[in-house]
Structures are given as structure tokens and as C-alpha cells.
Write a protein that holds these residues in place. Structure first.
Motif, mmCIF file in Angstrom:
data_model
loop_
_atom_site.group_PDB
_atom_site.id
_atom_site.type_symbol
_atom_site.label_atom_id
_atom_site.label_comp_id
_atom_site.label_asym_id
_atom_site.label_seq_id
_atom_site.Cartn_x
_atom_site.Cartn_y
_atom_site.Cartn_z
ATOM 1 N N UNK A 1 -5.956 -2.432 -4.617
ATOM 2 C CA UNK A 1 -4.847 -1.608 -5.101
ATOM 3 C C UNK A 1 -5.288 -0.162 -4.965
ATOM 4 N N UNK A 2 -4.472 0.652 -4.303
ATOM 5 C CA UNK A 2 -4.809 2.064 -4.102
ATOM 6 C C UNK A 2 -3.802 2.923 -4.858
ATOM 7 N N UNK A 3 -4.282 3.687 -5.835
ATOM 8 C CA UNK A 3 -3.372 4.473 -6.675
ATOM 9 C C UNK A 3 -2.719 5.621 -5.920
ATOM 10 N N UNK A 4 -3.357 6.133 -4.867
ATOM 11 C CA UNK A 4 -2.719 7.196 -4.086
ATOM 12 C C UNK A 4 -1.505 6.659 -3.345
ATOM 13 N N UNK A 5 -1.633 5.481 -2.758
ATOM 14 C CA UNK A 5 -0.503 4.860 -2.073
ATOM 15 C C UNK A 5 0.604 4.516 -3.060
ATOM 16 N N UNK A 6 0.223 4.021 -4.234
ATOM 17 C CA UNK A 6 1.223 3.684 -5.246
ATOM 18 C C UNK A 6 1.957 4.935 -5.721
ATOM 19 N N UNK A 7 1.223 6.031 -5.893
ATOM 20 C CA UNK A 7 1.844 7.283 -6.337
ATOM 21 C C UNK A 7 2.874 7.765 -5.330
ATOM 22 N N UNK B 1 5.507 10.374 -6.723
ATOM 23 C CA UNK B 1 4.645 11.274 -7.481
ATOM 24 C C UNK B 1 3.870 12.249 -6.599
ATOM 25 N N UNK B 2 4.121 12.200 -5.304
ATOM 26 C CA UNK B 2 3.455 13.135 -4.393
ATOM 27 C C UNK B 2 2.886 12.440 -3.185
ATOM 28 N N UNK C 1 5.478 -5.433 -4.695
ATOM 29 C CA UNK C 1 5.035 -6.088 -3.457
ATOM 30 C C UNK C 1 5.225 -5.210 -2.221
ATOM 31 N N UNK C 2 5.839 -4.063 -2.380
ATOM 32 C CA UNK C 2 6.147 -3.220 -1.231
ATOM 33 C C UNK C 2 4.905 -2.656 -0.550
ATOM 34 N N UNK C 3 3.837 -2.517 -1.294
ATOM 35 C CA UNK C 3 2.637 -1.881 -0.746
ATOM 36 C C UNK C 3 1.681 -2.868 -0.075
ATOM 37 N N UNK D 1 14.109 7.963 -4.706
ATOM 38 C CA UNK D 1 13.231 8.836 -5.492
ATOM 39 C C UNK D 1 11.837 8.952 -4.880
ATOM 40 N N UNK D 2 11.820 9.172 -3.558
ATOM 41 C CA UNK D 2 10.581 9.351 -2.805
ATOM 42 C C UNK D 2 10.776 10.569 -1.911
ATOM 43 N N UNK D 3 9.710 11.287 -1.631
ATOM 44 C CA UNK D 3 9.828 12.413 -0.712
ATOM 45 C C UNK D 3 9.944 11.888 0.718
ATOM 46 N N UNK D 4 10.699 12.580 1.591
ATOM 47 C CA UNK D 4 10.820 12.144 2.991
ATOM 48 C C UNK D 4 9.468 12.012 3.689
ATOM 49 N N UNK D 5 8.538 12.936 3.384
ATOM 50 C CA UNK D 5 7.228 12.906 4.045
ATOM 51 C C UNK D 5 6.440 11.649 3.713
ATOM 52 N N UNK D 6 6.707 11.036 2.554
ATOM 53 C CA UNK D 6 6.016 9.796 2.198
ATOM 54 C C UNK D 6 6.489 8.632 3.051
ATOM 55 N N UNK D 7 7.686 8.766 3.619
ATOM 56 C CA UNK D 7 8.250 7.680 4.424
ATOM 57 C C UNK D 7 7.862 7.833 5.888
#
Length: 419
Positions: A135-141, A146-147, A211-213, A358-364
Motif C-alpha cells: 500500500x503506497x500512501x502517495x498513490x492513495x493521496x 490530496x495532491x 480496489x482502484x489502486x 474530486x481528483x486533479x487532472x494531473x493525477x489522471x
């Protein structure tokens, strides 16, 4: 009811909320104060600690390492916590870590990291495999809005309202002894990481995204992530965009050679040959050592020791048939005006889809990936895992003409009927 009477229940409600808040803070602080902390420097201490954490549901993990003078990172410290116990483990002083490995590779225990790729590289290099499940908290954030690639300290402050001390981020972790301040800094990296995991997992479950991650975690666990083919190393060379045709074949050959020499000697790649030197050698393709001397940054000692080997590699690469020349697929093809306009349209749709989730475009995804999508490519990060679910499928439908952006009453929506 009197005016005064209407205020009393409100005041009581606010007082109760305040008491709850104080109790939560007190509980949190008490957990930190009562957590058992250890600095483990012997095999006996390690065995005792492992017996205590053997049945943990999860383990928060972090590593400290140095690699300024080596190809492979030098493992200097492991931090580990299960929420009740926390420890720093010294792999420099402990020769036998087998009791710990049994737990790290236990598939019944979730291993929690923040931006864990470099930590996992250490495990892979030392023991040939990556501990799972992950589990990676940066990926989850990122998935929780959250950034994008948010740092550990910023995430702790954002989610847990706690500010971490940053004074030891440039510590040489290979030096001994480590002082109390260094160990405190190291321990905090996993104590609060566990709290992050619990909270982020709760939010993912609340949003039904737990489960998305999995695709991202599977990629982190993939051995190829940490053991890439040296023949692919040219794709990471700065300046390759200026090369084409047989020049890329020469670059591929020289870069694979550098990768292998660096691995065998455990020296940084830049100590063997710098990226810009590799790119210039591929561009100019010298035939003699005299011509090599004109390459800026190519040291006389390197020419003396490795010149003949480099010339042989260049000659062999130049002799390859055209069908064996590598192709830089990441080099963006020039788009037509219509394709540029379609990319703009997709980016607008991406912003809409990101806002809805509720996600930034850059995260996608990035504009570069959208350009590749318009150009016909489909083997993109956008078309895998949760990114495909949130946006990829919809963007392809827009390209195919089965989904239309519609502007109505001041709002944009994506409509399968276009009306």
C-alpha cells in the motif's frame, strides 16, 4: 421558547463537540507517548522484536540509504511500525536479518510505504523480490484528491495536522553512531505513516475506491520495475530527443554498455560516462580516438582506458540493419491543427471528469498522453486501472464520436446522445 432557551442547546452541542475533539487529540497524543520504541542493533534484539510484530495486520516501512558513490543504494537503516511498536533496525551492524525477512515477505501482512519505489528497490536488490501485498500512501493521496506526488511531510500535515521536523533530510545515514535526533526523525517516518495508512484506507473505502489502486500496487511489485533491460536504458538519456535513425542505435549500444559497467563496478553511471557525452558520441559517431578527443566532457583517462571498446560499439551499432534501429516512441509526433483542437477538447473533458471525481487532472494523465491518444495510441497509463475507469473510456468515446460534451444552463456535461 425564549431567545435564551434557544441558545442553551446550541451551546451544549458546541461544548460536546469540543470535548470530543479534545478527547480525540488526547487519545492520539497518548498513543504516541505510549508507543514502544526501539533501536535494534543486534540479532538477539531483532529476533525479540520480530516475535512481537509477527501477527501484525500491517507494517509501516521506510528505509534510509545513500547512493552518491555507488550504482546500487547502500542500505543504512530500516524503520518499521505496526501502530503499537516502532523500531529502527540497523542493517550495517546486524549481519543476519533472516528473522525479519520472514515477516517482511509474509503475504498476510500489508506493507505500507510512502512513495515506496526506492525503498522497494533495496529489498529487490538485496533479496531478489519485493514484499507484498503493498500500500503506497502517495498513490492513495493522489486518488483521493490530496495532491499529485505529495511529499510525506506535507501529507502528514494535511491529513493528521502534525508538522514533522525536517532537519535531518540530508543526513549521511551510513555514518555511525546515529544520535537521538536522527533516530527520532527516522522513527517519525513510520509512526505517522501508519496513521496515514489507516485514515487513507478509511477514505478509500468510504468512496468505494479501495480496489482502484491495485494496478498501481501491482506495478510497484513487478520485478521488471527494479531490474530493467540495459538495452532500454537509452530511453532515459537526456538529449536523446535530438537524435534519430542510426544515432539512436549507437546511443542504445553505448548506454547498455555503460549500464552494465556501472552495475559490475557498483559505481554511479555518471562516473562512467555522463548523459551528454553519450548523446554527443551517438550524434557524431567518431571513428578514431583523435576524433573522440573533440567530444566535450569525454575525459582523456576514459579515452585511454575505454576508447577502443567505445569505438567498437559505435562501429557495430552503425552496421546494424535499419530494421534493428530503436524507435523513440515517446517522441511526440507533430499534430495537425485538427488534432491539436481535439486534444484541447479532451483536456476540457478531462478537467470535467476530474472535478466530478474530486481528483486533479494531473493525477489522471498529462497533455502529452492526450496527444498520444489523439494520435491513435492506446497502450497508455490513462487506459489502465482506475484512470481508465474515471476518464480513459470516456475520452476514447469522445474520440469515437459516441460521447459529446454538451453546454446547458451554464454547465458542461458529457452526453451519449449529444442533446
Amino acid at each position: 421558547m425564549s431567545e435564551t432557551g434557544s441558545i442553551i442547546p446550541f451551546a451544549r452541542k458546541q461544548t460536546n463537540r469540543w470535548r470530543c475533539f479534545v478527547m480525540l487529540v488526547a487519545t492520539f497524543c497518548q498513543q504516541k507517548l505510549t508507543m514502544q520504541e526501539n533501536h535494534i542493533q543486534t540479532e538477539a534484539q531483532l529476533l525479540e522484536f520480530c516475535n512481537l510484530i509477527r501477527n501484525s495486520e500491517w507494517l509501516a516501512l521506510d528505509t534510509e540509504f545513500v547512493r552518491e558513490k555507488t550504482y546500487y543504494p547502500q542500505f543504512c537503516l530500516l524503520q518499521i511500525s505496526n501502530g503499537a511498536l516502532a523500531a529502527t533496525i540497523d542493517p550495517i551492524q546486524i549481519e543476519d536479518l533472516s528473522s525479519l525477512l520472514e515477516i517482511l515477505y509474509d503475504t498476510n501482512i500489508v506493507k505500507v510505504f510512502h512513495s515506496g519505489r526506492q525503498d522497494l528497490e533495496i529489498f529487490y536488490n538485496l533479496w531478489g523480490k519485493v514484499p507484498t501485498p503493498l500500500f503506497d500512501t502517495q498513490l492513495a493521496a493522489s486518488l483521493l484528491g490530496l495532491g499529485d506526488q505529495v511529499g510525506y511531510g506535507n501529507l502528514v500535515e494535511l491529513v493528521l495536522s502534525h508538522t514533522l521536523e525536517k532537519g535531518h533530510s540530508r543526513t549521511d545515514w551510513s555514518r555511525r553512531p546515529l544520535d537521538d535526533a536522527q533516530l527520532r526523525y527516522a522513527l517519525d517516518d513510520v509512526i505517522y505513516l501508519g496513521d496515514l495508512y489507516v485514515e487513507l484506507k478509511r477514505r478509500l473505502q468510504e468512496q468505494r475506491r479501495e480496489h482502484w489502486l491495485q494496478d498501481d500496487f501491482d506495478q510497484l511489485a513487478n520485478p521488471l520495475t527494479y531490474d530493467p533491460d540495459p538495452k532500454d536504458a537509452w530511453k532515459r538519456i537526456k538529449g536523446r530527443q535530438r537524435l534519430k535513425g542510426v544515432q539512436l542505435a549507437v546511443l542504445q549500444s553505448l548506454t547498455a554498455w555503460r549500464e552494465q559497467v556501472a552495475q559490475q563496478s557498483n559505481r554511479p553511471k555518471r562516473w562512467i560516462l555522463k548523459d551528454e557525452v553519450l548523446a554527443d558520441l551517438a550524434k557524431h559517431q567518431p571513428n578514431t580516438t583523435e576524433q573522440m578527443e573533440k567530444i566535450r566532457g569525454l575525459e582523456p583517462g576514459t579515452i585511454r582506458k575505454q576508447g577502443d571498446a567505445l569505438l567498437k560499439l559505435i562501429a557495430e551499432a552503425k552496421g546494424l540493419p535499419k530494421g534493428l534501429w530503436p524507435v523513440d516512441k515517446k517522441r511526440a509526433a507533430k499534430l495537425t491543427t485538427q488534432q491539436e483542437a481535439m486534444t484541447d477538447l479532451l483536456f476540457c473533458a478531462l478537467r470535467l471528469l476530474a472535478e466530478q471525481n474530486q481528483i486533479t487532472p494531473a493525477a489522471i494523465t498529462s497533455r502529452k498522453e492526450l496527444e498520444a491518444l489523439v494520435s491513435g495510441e492506446r497502450d497508455l497509463e490513462l487506459m489502465h486501472g482506475w484512470r481508465r475507469v474515471i476518464a480513459g473510456n470516456a475520452l476514447v468515446q469522445i474520440l469515437d464520436g459516441t460521447l459529446w460534451p454538451v453546454y446547458e444552463q451554464g454547465q458542461i456535461r458529457l452526453d451519449p446522445h449529444g442533446s
